[in-house]
Design an enzyme around this catalytic site. Structure first.
Site, PDB file in Angstrom:
ATOM      1  N   TYR A  71      -7.248  10.251  -9.710  1.00  0.00           N
ATOM      2  CA  TYR A  71      -6.361   9.997  -8.462  1.00  0.00           C
ATOM      3  C   TYR A  71      -6.646  10.875  -7.504  1.00  0.00           C
ATOM      4  O   TYR A  71      -7.124  10.715  -6.514  1.00  0.00           O
ATOM      5  CB  TYR A  71      -4.803   9.976  -9.037  1.00  0.00           C
ATOM      6  CG  TYR A  71      -4.100   9.269  -7.777  1.00  0.00           C
ATOM      7  CD1 TYR A  71      -3.993   8.197  -7.430  1.00  0.00           C
ATOM      8  CD2 TYR A  71      -3.199  10.321  -7.210  1.00  0.00           C
ATOM      9  CE1 TYR A  71      -2.971   7.591  -6.411  1.00  0.00           C
ATOM     10  CE2 TYR A  71      -2.121  10.111  -6.067  1.00  0.00           C
ATOM     11  CZ  TYR A  71      -2.279   8.588  -5.769  1.00  0.00           C
ATOM     12  OH  TYR A  71      -1.416   8.402  -4.797  1.00  0.00           O
ATOM     13  N   LYS A 118      -8.880  10.388  -4.200  1.00  0.00           N
ATOM     14  CA  LYS A 118      -8.446  10.421  -3.035  1.00  0.00           C
ATOM     15  C   LYS A 118      -9.324  11.442  -1.870  1.00  0.00           C
ATOM     16  O   LYS A 118      -9.149  11.341  -0.957  1.00  0.00           O
ATOM     17  CB  LYS A 118      -6.912  10.775  -2.943  1.00  0.00           C
ATOM     18  CG  LYS A 118      -6.103   9.708  -3.749  1.00  0.00           C
ATOM     19  CD  LYS A 118      -5.721   8.526  -2.289  1.00  0.00           C
ATOM     20  CE  LYS A 118      -4.996   7.591  -3.019  1.00  0.00           C
ATOM     21  NZ  LYS A 118      -4.577   6.373  -2.205  1.00  0.00           N
ATOM     22  N   LYS A 137     -16.949  -0.174  10.044  1.00  0.00           N
ATOM     23  CA  LYS A 137     -18.195   0.002  10.923  1.00  0.00           C
ATOM     24  C   LYS A 137     -18.737  -1.426  11.530  1.00  0.00           C
ATOM     25  O   LYS A 137     -19.005  -1.379  12.732  1.00  0.00           O
ATOM     26  CB  LYS A 137     -19.128   0.731   9.958  1.00  0.00           C
ATOM     27  CG  LYS A 137     -20.404   1.072  10.609  1.00  0.00           C
ATOM     28  CD  LYS A 137     -21.245   1.458   9.444  1.00  0.00           C
ATOM     29  CE  LYS A 137     -23.110   1.380   9.895  1.00  0.00           C
ATOM     30  NZ  LYS A 137     -23.806   1.770   8.750  1.00  0.00           N
ATOM     31  N   THR A 141       7.272   9.293  -1.473  1.00  0.00           N
ATOM     32  CA  THR A 141       7.956   8.307  -0.736  1.00  0.00           C
ATOM     33  C   THR A 141       8.711   7.253  -1.908  1.00  0.00           C
ATOM     34  O   THR A 141       8.237   7.056  -2.951  1.00  0.00           O
ATOM     35  CB  THR A 141       7.027   7.553   0.091  1.00  0.00           C
ATOM     36  OG1 THR A 141       6.401   8.653   0.819  1.00  0.00           O
ATOM     37  CG2 THR A 141       7.947   6.673   1.089  1.00  0.00           C
TER      38      THR A 141
HETATM   39  P1  NAD Z   1       2.069   0.748  -5.321  1.00  0.00           P
HETATM   40  O1  NAD Z   1       1.201   0.768  -6.597  1.00  0.00           O
HETATM   41  O2  NAD Z   1       3.255   0.097  -5.257  1.00  0.00           O
HETATM   42  O3  NAD Z   1       0.852  -0.237  -4.147  1.00  0.00           O
HETATM   43  C1  NAD Z   1      -0.322   0.070  -4.576  1.00  0.00           C
HETATM   44  C2  NAD Z   1      -0.925  -1.431  -4.395  1.00  0.00           C
HETATM   45  O4  NAD Z   1      -2.480  -1.287  -4.501  1.00  0.00           O
HETATM   46  C3  NAD Z   1      -0.631  -2.500  -5.448  1.00  0.00           C
HETATM   47  O5  NAD Z   1       0.043  -3.580  -4.529  1.00  0.00           O
HETATM   48  C4  NAD Z   1      -1.674  -2.641  -6.288  1.00  0.00           C
HETATM   49  O6  NAD Z   1      -1.652  -3.884  -6.975  1.00  0.00           O
HETATM   50  C5  NAD Z   1      -2.850  -2.373  -5.213  1.00  0.00           C
HETATM   51  N1  NAD Z   1      -4.261  -2.223  -5.802  1.00  0.00           N
HETATM   52  C6  NAD Z   1      -4.694  -1.285  -6.892  1.00  0.00           C
HETATM   53  N2  NAD Z   1      -5.635  -1.190  -7.003  1.00  0.00           N
HETATM   54  C7  NAD Z   1      -6.334  -2.272  -6.403  1.00  0.00           C
HETATM   55  C8  NAD Z   1      -7.665  -2.694  -6.117  1.00  0.00           C
HETATM   56  N3  NAD Z   1      -8.801  -2.114  -7.008  1.00  0.00           N
HETATM   57  N4  NAD Z   1      -7.931  -3.689  -5.251  1.00  0.00           N
HETATM   58  C9  NAD Z   1      -6.954  -4.171  -4.587  1.00  0.00           C
HETATM   59  N5  NAD Z   1      -5.671  -3.797  -4.452  1.00  0.00           N
HETATM   60  C10 NAD Z   1      -5.319  -2.792  -5.623  1.00  0.00           C
HETATM   61  O7  NAD Z   1       2.101   1.978  -4.612  1.00  0.00           O
HETATM   62  P2  NAD Z   1       2.453   2.486  -3.129  1.00  0.00           P
HETATM   63  O8  NAD Z   1       3.670   3.661  -3.513  1.00  0.00           O
HETATM   64  O9  NAD Z   1       2.730   1.474  -2.382  1.00  0.00           O
HETATM   65  O10 NAD Z   1       1.342   3.118  -2.576  1.00  0.00           O
HETATM   66  C11 NAD Z   1       0.518   2.819  -1.572  1.00  0.00           C
HETATM   67  C12 NAD Z   1      -0.664   3.792  -1.352  1.00  0.00           C
HETATM   68  O11 NAD Z   1      -0.184   5.134  -0.693  1.00  0.00           O
HETATM   69  C13 NAD Z   1      -1.662   4.103  -2.391  1.00  0.00           C
HETATM   70  O12 NAD Z   1      -2.842   4.458  -1.959  1.00  0.00           O
HETATM   71  C14 NAD Z   1      -1.042   5.656  -2.976  1.00  0.00           C
HETATM   72  O13 NAD Z   1      -1.873   6.380  -3.379  1.00  0.00           O
HETATM   73  C15 NAD Z   1      -0.564   6.036  -1.464  1.00  0.00           C
HETATM   74  N6  NAD Z   1       0.486   7.089  -1.691  1.00  0.00           N
HETATM   75  C16 NAD Z   1       1.820   6.800  -2.013  1.00  0.00           C
HETATM   76  C17 NAD Z   1       2.941   7.439  -2.206  1.00  0.00           C
HETATM   77  C18 NAD Z   1       4.062   7.316  -2.598  1.00  0.00           C
HETATM   78  O14 NAD Z   1       4.818   8.316  -2.747  1.00  0.00           O
HETATM   79  N7  NAD Z   1       4.650   6.096  -2.616  1.00  0.00           N
HETATM   80  C19 NAD Z   1       2.343   9.131  -2.115  1.00  0.00           C
HETATM   81  C20 NAD Z   1       1.113   9.347  -1.953  1.00  0.00           C
HETATM   82  C21 NAD Z   1       0.241   8.450  -1.429  1.00  0.00           C
END
Ligand code: NAD
Ligand code: UDP
Length: 312
Positions: free
Chosen positions: A143, A147, A103, A173
């Site tokens: 979670y 979300k 914003k 993914t």
């Molecule tokens: P991941 O756990 O590898 O990555 C998440 C990252 O966020 C990590 O590097 C972690 O250190 C960082 N993080 C967590 N809490 C934090 C905070 N409070 N402040 C700063 N950084 C923080 O998981 P991913 O698979 O890469 O997921 C990435 C995003 O995509 C997430 O938001 C997840 O909910 C969403 N997502 C992923 C999938 C999947 O299948 N991979 C599916 C649905 C949603």
């Protein structure tokens, strides 16, 4: 563009940073390194067009950027249930802080939402119009509900403050750079298979998911971020439509490795969704997006990665 990627040292975040740099953008990766690691972005550190900031999104931060991809949040059940209160704070306060930034500097912001907002779905496949079937007080709620609130905040900042938002609902993914101890099914199975261990199937293995290869997902993120249609503020499902049971995943991985894999059955976690498959009509019609990498190819590439990582 100057682009902020929160969760930039995580699995999806590191791939996104790499792709944005390849497309000529300047990238700031912000991460508290809870589940992420500097190893995922090691090749990018030292570049003049890349910066890493160790920061927790629960706390505000002032930056000047054009685009924000808000990916910060642990995604694997074992990690998001480790400190559930923190998980809620990350999704709610984190998204609030980044919306405040968007914003203030009039940046476009994309929120990484999830298929989990549909919960244990009673509609199959899941369209974006489906409101979901989520337990508000179960072990996955920190979670799922976090979300869901993040999506609410995105829409309210858009309606109230005209913030330029995009919402991607990500379905399962997988791919290279998942952490060895991530805990999600594909990395668990691949690591177990390469170590010669038995594969842990939760429940009877009949539950289904659709697994999207990471490169396809990143294509989807970028297409949605750049989409300018009038309906651009509505959520879009991105994911594979190739629905498989966990038993079928074991068979497919066995085919890739050329051997039969041993399995053990463990209790099914509480509230584990029975079926999940996205309806991706919206992604196809609006973004021209569909997944391209087959499960067998994606698994083969993931196996290659873990072979190198585990030195096997
Ligand atoms: P991941 O756990 O590898 O990555 C998440 C990252 O966020 C990590 O590097 C972690 O250190 C960082 N993080 C967590 N809490 C934090 C905070 N409070 N402040 C700063 N950084 C923080 O998981 P991913 O698979 O890469 O997921 C990435 C995003 O995509 C997430 O938001 C997840 O909910 C969403 N997502 C992923 C999938 C999947 O299948 N991979 C599916 C649905 C949603
Ligand atoms: N799962 C499994 N063995 C594992 C890890 C997970 O059988 O070692 C199951 C899990 O119970 C779920 C499916 O695989 O039914 C996908 O789990 P994941 O944690 O990867 O994603 P999500 O449940 O969040 O879709």
């Amino acid at each position: 563009m100057r682009v902020l990627v929160t969760g930039g040292a995580g699995f999806l975040g590191s791939h996104l940073c790499e792709r944005l740099l390849a497309e000529g953008h300047e990238v700031i990766a912000l991460d508290n390194l809870f589940t992420g690691s500097k190893k995922t972005i090691a090749p990018l550190l030292g570049r003049t067009d890349f910066e890493f900031i160790r920061h927790d999104v629960v706390n505000p931060i002032l930056l000047e950027v054009d685009w924000i991809f808000n990916l910060a949040c642990p995604a694997s059940p074992i990690h998001y249930q480790y400190n559930p209160v923190k998980t809620v704070k990350t999704s709610v306060m984190g998204t609030l802080n980044l919306l405040g930034m968007a914003k203030r500097v009039r940046a476009r912001i994309l929120q990484a939402s999830t298929s989990e907002i549909y919960g244990n779905p009673t509609e199959h496949p899941q369209k974006e119009s489906y409101w979901g079937n989520v337990n508000p007080i179960g072990p996955r709620s920190c979670y799922d509900e976090g979300k869901r609130v993040a999506e609410t905040l995105m829409m309210d900042y858009h309606r109230q403050n005209d913030v330029d938002i995009r919402i991607v609902r990500i379905f399962n993914t997988y791919g290279p750079r998942m952490a060895v101890g991530d805990g999600r099914v594909i990395s668990n199975f691949v690591v177990q298979a390469l170590r010669g261990e038995t594969l842990t199937i939760y429940g009877d293995g009949s539950q289904t998911r659709c697994f999207c290869y990471v490169d396809d997902m990143i294509d989807g993120f970028l297409s949605l971020m750049q989409y300018e249609g009038e309906d651009r503020f509505e959520p879009v499902n991105i994911g594979s439509c190739d629905e498989r049971s966990m038993n079928e995943i074991v068979d497919c991985l066995g085919d890739v490795l050329g051997r039969k894999l041993d399995v053990t059955f463990k209790p099914l976690p509480e509230n584990d969704p029975v079926r999940r498959r996205p309806d991706t009509t919206r992604a196809k019609e609006r973004l021209g997006w569909s997944s391209k990498v087959s499960l067998a190819d994606g698994l083969a590439r993931t196996v290659d990665y873990f072979r190198k990582t585990l030195k096997m």
